[in-house]
Design a protein around this motif. Sequence first.
Motif, PDB file in Angstrom:
ATOM      1  N   SER A  68      -6.426   2.348  -3.991  1.00 12.79           N
ATOM      2  CA  SER A  68      -5.190   3.072  -3.681  1.00 12.79           C
ATOM      3  C   SER A  68      -5.318   3.634  -2.273  1.00 12.79           C
ATOM      4  N   ARG A  69      -4.364   3.283  -1.426  1.00 13.51           N
ATOM      5  CA  ARG A  69      -4.425   3.804  -0.065  1.00 13.51           C
ATOM      6  C   ARG A  69      -4.264   5.322  -0.049  1.00 13.51           C
ATOM      7  N   TYR A  70      -3.374   5.830  -0.907  1.00 11.35           N
ATOM      8  CA  TYR A  70      -3.167   7.277  -0.929  1.00 11.35           C
ATOM      9  C   TYR A  70      -4.443   7.995  -1.357  1.00 11.35           C
ATOM     10  N   LYS A  71      -5.122   7.478  -2.410  1.00 11.31           N
ATOM     11  CA  LYS A  71      -6.336   8.147  -2.867  1.00 11.31           C
ATOM     12  C   LYS A  71      -7.491   7.945  -1.893  1.00 11.31           C
ATOM     13  N   LEU A  72      -7.411   6.844  -1.117  1.00  8.07           N
ATOM     14  CA  LEU A  72      -8.460   6.603  -0.147  1.00  8.07           C
ATOM     15  C   LEU A  72      -8.302   7.476   1.088  1.00  8.07           C
ATOM     16  N   THR A  73      -7.017   7.652   1.560  1.00  9.98           N
ATOM     17  CA  THR A  73      -6.782   8.359   2.825  1.00  9.98           C
ATOM     18  C   THR A  73      -6.126   9.718   2.665  1.00  9.98           C
ATOM     19  N   GLY A  74      -5.452   9.953   1.512  1.00 10.49           N
ATOM     20  CA  GLY A  74      -4.707  11.207   1.335  1.00 10.49           C
ATOM     21  C   GLY A  74      -3.403  11.235   2.088  1.00 10.49           C
ATOM     22  N   GLU A  75      -2.967  10.091   2.551  1.00 12.25           N
ATOM     23  CA  GLU A  75      -1.728  10.025   3.327  1.00 12.25           C
ATOM     24  C   GLU A  75      -0.761   9.035   2.685  1.00 12.25           C
ATOM     25  N   ALA A  76       0.552   9.292   2.908  1.00  9.68           N
ATOM     26  CA  ALA A  76       1.591   8.400   2.390  1.00  9.68           C
ATOM     27  C   ALA A  76       2.869   8.600   3.196  1.00  9.68           C
ATOM     28  N   ASP A  77       3.756   7.591   3.125  1.00  7.05           N
ATOM     29  CA  ASP A  77       5.073   7.715   3.773  1.00  7.05           C
ATOM     30  C   ASP A  77       5.999   8.481   2.824  1.00  7.05           C
ATOM     31  N   VAL A  78       6.439   9.685   3.252  1.00  6.73           N
ATOM     32  CA  VAL A  78       7.195  10.600   2.391  1.00  6.73           C
ATOM     33  C   VAL A  78       8.685  10.553   2.743  1.00  6.73           C
TER      34      VAL A  78
END
Length: 481
Positions: free
Chosen positions: A448-458
Amino acid sequence: MNPARRATATAVVLAAAGALLSAVAPAASAAVSCASPTYQRQFFANTTFSGTPKKTDCDATVAEKWGTGAPATGLPKDNFGVRWTVTRDFGSGGPFALPVTAQDGIRVYLDGSRKIDLWKNVSTTQKKTVNVTVPSGKHTLRVDFVNWTGAADVSFAYTPRTTPDVDKVKPLVPAGASVAYDPATGRAKVSWAKNKEMDLAGYRVYRWPSGSPSKAVPLATTTATGYTDTTLPVTGETFFYGVRAYDKAGNESAGTAGKPVTTVDRTAPGAPSGLGIADASEANGLRLSWSSVPGAASYRVYRATGETGTYTRLGGTAEPSYRDATAAVGTAYSYRVTAVDAAGNESARSAALTGTRRDDTPPPPVTGLKATPTDDGFELTWDKNPAPDLLRYSVYAGRILSDGEESVCSASEAAWLMPDVTSYRYTTVPDGEERCFFVDAVDSSWNSRYKLTGEADVVVATEPGAPAEPGTEDEVTGPAS
């Protein structure tokens, strides 16, 4: 019986001035040297052992039955004497028996000291045995025999007394001990000089490891003056050898000084155990681990495409773990590990382990996310994610938190959706309230990119029913929490 050789005379006839001159020269007793323990024997034509012997020779034993004849040419059949002399090394010495028989007289001397005296003319054989203690080292025995009249016979021996209650003297330590080691065969040959003991029963060979006292149990027992050790461990260790002599009474000598041998090391360590997958999703590879092996200097890792397939050497490491950087993602491999010591000896292979390198690359970010207000919430839509191993979408919903300088979407998972679904209806939002959303793609390896980096397009949106504030209908991107 040891018959004497005939002494010969040489006749020389010379012619001088027409006259014949005759000269007869009796043979002189030539110097005779007899190797110990052979006796030197001398024949005398008298009973006082005076003058030059008529004959000198060597005799292995004193054991004669001459009867009524002369024992040698040039000697009378009566009133003659015979002398035997020997000097030999008695080793550690000890108790000896001196048995004699004679007709007529016999005297026995040890280093010039008379031990037996049967000095008379007899018509029958007389016998006697005397027990003596012979000191260690070299000593001289002398036997004098005379025959006055009648038959002549004589015998003498010196025999060790070997019963444990009589003989308490330990043998001498074996001399000249040495050891030779053959690295090619891993064998050690121990050698020593022959012991001088007359009651020697044999030798005991001892072996012990460096730093430990000599063992009480001998490695071998032999009557030879050498022993080849074919059981020496080839472990690279140092061992010592010592030799002890023992006699027929059971007395054992002190040991020789320990002779060292350092063996070649041909003994492999034990095979590694506990082989397992430490981390199947380590960055850039699959990590194996196993239990440390005592004596191992390094380890070798082998890999096959199946447990019963052909294993080829993959690499090596000094630590009890290894990262397989060449494993293809999603492919099952079987692994075996060996331990190698400092001498290069390689152990047997460990039990096989099958493992698969996990995919550690998350899917690309979800794009095209839109939040469209509805009567009771929002309709979320996004572009289909191109990841070939997409497992699901995770939809996050929450509120915007701001400290005046930075805004953050504080969200939690609202739904899990199948990979073929690209929309979601979010309901039960009161009129006029603001919400933030983002969608995360998760693949079959749970990347998961979010769990890997803590970032997402909001995306931020406000539910209709209240006056919209400026900017609330715009797309907002930023960190999510």
